[in-house]
Design a protein around this motif. Structure first.
Motif, PDB file in Angstrom:
ATOM      1  N   GLY A   1       0.793  -1.221   0.000  1.00 33.16           N
ATOM      2  CA  GLY A   1       0.000   0.000   0.000  1.00 33.16           C
ATOM      3  C   GLY A   1       0.829   1.276   0.000  1.00 33.16           C
ATOM      4  O   GLY A   1       0.304   2.363   0.284  1.00 33.16           O
ATOM      5  N   ARG A   2       2.101   1.146  -0.345  1.00 29.30           N
ATOM      6  CA  ARG A   2       2.956   2.329  -0.372  1.00 29.30           C
ATOM      7  C   ARG A   2       2.611   3.209  -1.575  1.00 29.30           C
ATOM      8  O   ARG A   2       2.334   2.714  -2.665  1.00 29.30           O
ATOM      9  N   LYS A   3       2.675   4.494  -1.376  1.00 27.82           N
ATOM     10  CA  LYS A   3       2.405   5.467  -2.432  1.00 27.82           C
ATOM     11  C   LYS A   3       3.708   6.181  -2.787  1.00 27.82           C
ATOM     12  O   LYS A   3       4.401   6.686  -1.894  1.00 27.82           O
ATOM     13  N   PHE A   4       4.050   6.203  -4.043  1.00 30.79           N
ATOM     14  CA  PHE A   4       5.264   6.913  -4.456  1.00 30.79           C
ATOM     15  C   PHE A   4       5.052   7.520  -5.835  1.00 30.79           C
ATOM     16  O   PHE A   4       4.277   7.015  -6.655  1.00 30.79           O
ATOM     17  N   ASP A   5       5.738   8.616  -6.065  1.00 31.80           N
ATOM     18  CA  ASP A   5       5.583   9.378  -7.306  1.00 31.80           C
ATOM     19  C   ASP A   5       6.634   9.041  -8.352  1.00 31.80           C
ATOM     20  O   ASP A   5       6.462   9.356  -9.531  1.00 31.80           O
ATOM     21  N   ALA A   6       7.729   8.426  -7.906  1.00 33.22           N
ATOM     22  CA  ALA A   6       8.809   8.110  -8.846  1.00 33.22           C
ATOM     23  C   ALA A   6       9.630   6.925  -8.353  1.00 33.22           C
ATOM     24  O   ALA A   6       9.706   6.663  -7.146  1.00 33.22           O
ATOM     25  N   VAL A   7      10.198   6.225  -9.330  1.00 34.07           N
ATOM     26  CA  VAL A   7      11.119   5.121  -9.054  1.00 34.07           C
ATOM     27  C   VAL A   7      12.468   5.499  -9.659  1.00 34.07           C
ATOM     28  O   VAL A   7      12.568   5.753 -10.863  1.00 34.07           O
ATOM     29  N   ILE A   8      13.504   5.562  -8.828  1.00 30.13           N
ATOM     30  CA  ILE A   8      14.857   5.841  -9.303  1.00 30.13           C
ATOM     31  C   ILE A   8      15.610   4.522  -9.287  1.00 30.13           C
ATOM     32  O   ILE A   8      15.802   3.921  -8.224  1.00 30.13           O
ATOM     33  N   SER A   9      16.017   4.068 -10.465  1.00 23.42           N
ATOM     34  CA  SER A   9      16.690   2.778 -10.566  1.00 23.42           C
ATOM     35  C   SER A   9      18.142   2.963 -10.977  1.00 23.42           C
ATOM     36  O   SER A   9      18.458   3.780 -11.839  1.00 23.42           O
ATOM     37  N   ASN A  10      19.023   2.169 -10.372  1.00 23.03           N
ATOM     38  CA  ASN A  10      20.446   2.242 -10.708  1.00 23.03           C
ATOM     39  C   ASN A  10      20.763   1.685 -12.094  1.00 23.03           C
ATOM     40  O   ASN A  10      21.874   1.870 -12.588  1.00 23.03           O
ATOM     41  N   ASN A  11      19.796   0.978 -12.722  1.00 27.15           N
ATOM     42  CA  ASN A  11      20.012   0.549 -14.117  1.00 27.15           C
ATOM     43  C   ASN A  11      18.673   0.374 -14.831  1.00 27.15           C
ATOM     44  O   ASN A  11      17.598   0.433 -14.214  1.00 27.15           O
ATOM     45  N   ASP A  12      18.739   0.163 -16.137  1.00 28.55           N
ATOM     46  CA  ASP A  12      17.523   0.038 -16.951  1.00 28.55           C
ATOM     47  C   ASP A  12      16.739  -1.235 -16.656  1.00 28.55           C
ATOM     48  O   ASP A  12      15.508  -1.232 -16.676  1.00 28.55           O
ATOM     49  N   GLU A  13      17.448  -2.328 -16.430  1.00 30.09           N
ATOM     50  CA  GLU A  13      16.757  -3.604 -16.232  1.00 30.09           C
ATOM     51  C   GLU A  13      15.800  -3.540 -15.047  1.00 30.09           C
ATOM     52  O   GLU A  13      14.648  -3.963 -15.147  1.00 30.09           O
ATOM     53  N   MET A  14      16.256  -3.049 -13.923  1.00 33.34           N
ATOM     54  CA  MET A  14      15.373  -2.927 -12.759  1.00 33.34           C
ATOM     55  C   MET A  14      14.264  -1.908 -13.021  1.00 33.34           C
ATOM     56  O   MET A  14      13.126  -2.095 -12.574  1.00 33.34           O
ATOM     57  N   ALA A  15      14.592  -0.843 -13.751  1.00 32.51           N
ATOM     58  CA  ALA A  15      13.585   0.173 -14.078  1.00 32.51           C
ATOM     59  C   ALA A  15      12.465  -0.428 -14.918  1.00 32.51           C
ATOM     60  O   ALA A  15      11.278  -0.160 -14.695  1.00 32.51           O
ATOM     61  N   ILE A  16      12.845  -1.254 -15.896  1.00 34.16           N
ATOM     62  CA  ILE A  16      11.847  -1.917 -16.742  1.00 34.16           C
ATOM     63  C   ILE A  16      10.998  -2.872 -15.908  1.00 34.16           C
ATOM     64  O   ILE A  16       9.774  -2.969 -16.087  1.00 34.16           O
TER      65      ILE A  16
END
Length: 308
Positions: free
Chosen positions: A209-224
């Protein structure tokens, strides 16, 4: 001109040595792991650069499988084979001293690629070809902070904690956050560079149930992976801003589709060519820069087509 060709100048400035001295050169290459998407592009580009040398350069690739002991053993085997040079993409940037000492003692040129060892000063006969990871974190966070209007909650997907790329990219993110007190970090956990781990972590946060506005990922794979989890949860792409690093083909496509807001291009070809060229110059006892830095570049939807 396509941006991925922009570092031709780097390759040209470190031209391959020619003549009989370069015939049948053998370079041992230990990669931290073969099944990493970005490192696959790095390995392929290294092979491409070696094959472009008409005098014959053979690269012997070994997979350390994320094992520090295995990587040291591979380097020791290269030394016993009397290779002309060694290139290492370190498993653990804090555990490279024995590798460095072994190569220096044997008098074999050593080049660290993509990940610079934690040791601040490296001895003669050792060089690095990498990018300044802190800049990547600064670039992605500065872009998102402006998009967020300077406020909101974020989560951070960390890479492998054994790599200083993780530490430095995250440090860059937090340096920017210091200027934006209304942006808060809700969670930060390691997805060890993997898409499925990024997806699982993001899904867990949503389930909690966490609410967040952005995801900052150290690489593309995790971001995808994060984008996939948000999509499965029925969240419209772009509602939660996602930032990656690497500018892999999959990452660039995700930016074009609006699944990622931004990524930071890490030039695999520039690093790969630079590492092979540096090794060859060292074999030929030509002067080299001990630290070769390949710049990062920001990729947004506006310029993504230039990186395809």
């Amino acid at each position: 001109m396509k941006h991925r060709l922009r570092f031709a100048s780097l390759a040209l400035s470190m031209t391959l040595a020619s003549g009989a001295a370069m015939a049948d050169v053998k370079i041992g290459v230990s990669m931290s792991q073969f099944d990493d998407t970005y490192l696959t592009y790095l390995r392929e580009s290294m092979n491409e650069r070696a094959k472009s040398n008409p005098e014959g350069v053979q690269l012997q690739f070994e997979d350390a499988r994320a094992d520090v002991v295995k990587q040291l053993s591979q380097v020791e085997n290269f030394i016993s084979q009397k290779v002309d040079a060694i290139v290492v993409n370190p498993v653990d940037t804090a555990a490279t001293r024995k590798i460095t000492e072994a190569a220096v003692k044997a008098g074999i040129p050593l080049v660290y690629v993509n990940r610079r060892p934690d040791d601040e000063k490296l001895p003669l006969g050792v060089a690095t070809v990498a990018s300044k990871d802190m800049e990547a974190g600064q670039m992605q966070m500065e872009y998102l902070a402006k998009k967020m209007g300077g406020k909101g909650d974020i989560v951070i997907l960390l890479g492998d904690l054994a790599n200083n790329a993780t530490t430095n990219r995250t440090k860059g993110v937090k340096e920017v956050l210091a200027k934006y007190p209304d942006i808060k970090v809700d969670q930060e956990q390691t997805g060890i560079w993997l898409r499925d781990k990024g997806m699982t972590l993001t899904n867990d946060w949503l389930t909690q149930g966490r609410k967040f506005d952005a995801v900052i990922s150290n690489n593309d794979e995790m971001a995808i992976g994060a984008a996939m989890a948000l999509k499965q949860a029925g969240i419209e792409p772009g509602t939660v801003l996602i930032a990656g690093v690497d500018g892999t083909p999959d990452g660039v496509r995700a930016v074009e589709k609006g699944e990622l807001a931004v990524t930071v291009f890490q030039d695999a070809k520039g690093q790969a060519y630079g590492s092979v060229d540096t090794a060859l110059k060292m074999i030929n006892k030509e002067p080299v820069e001990q630290a070769v830095w390949v710049p990062f570049q920001l990729i947004t939807k506006d310029n993504a087509k230039d990186f395809k």
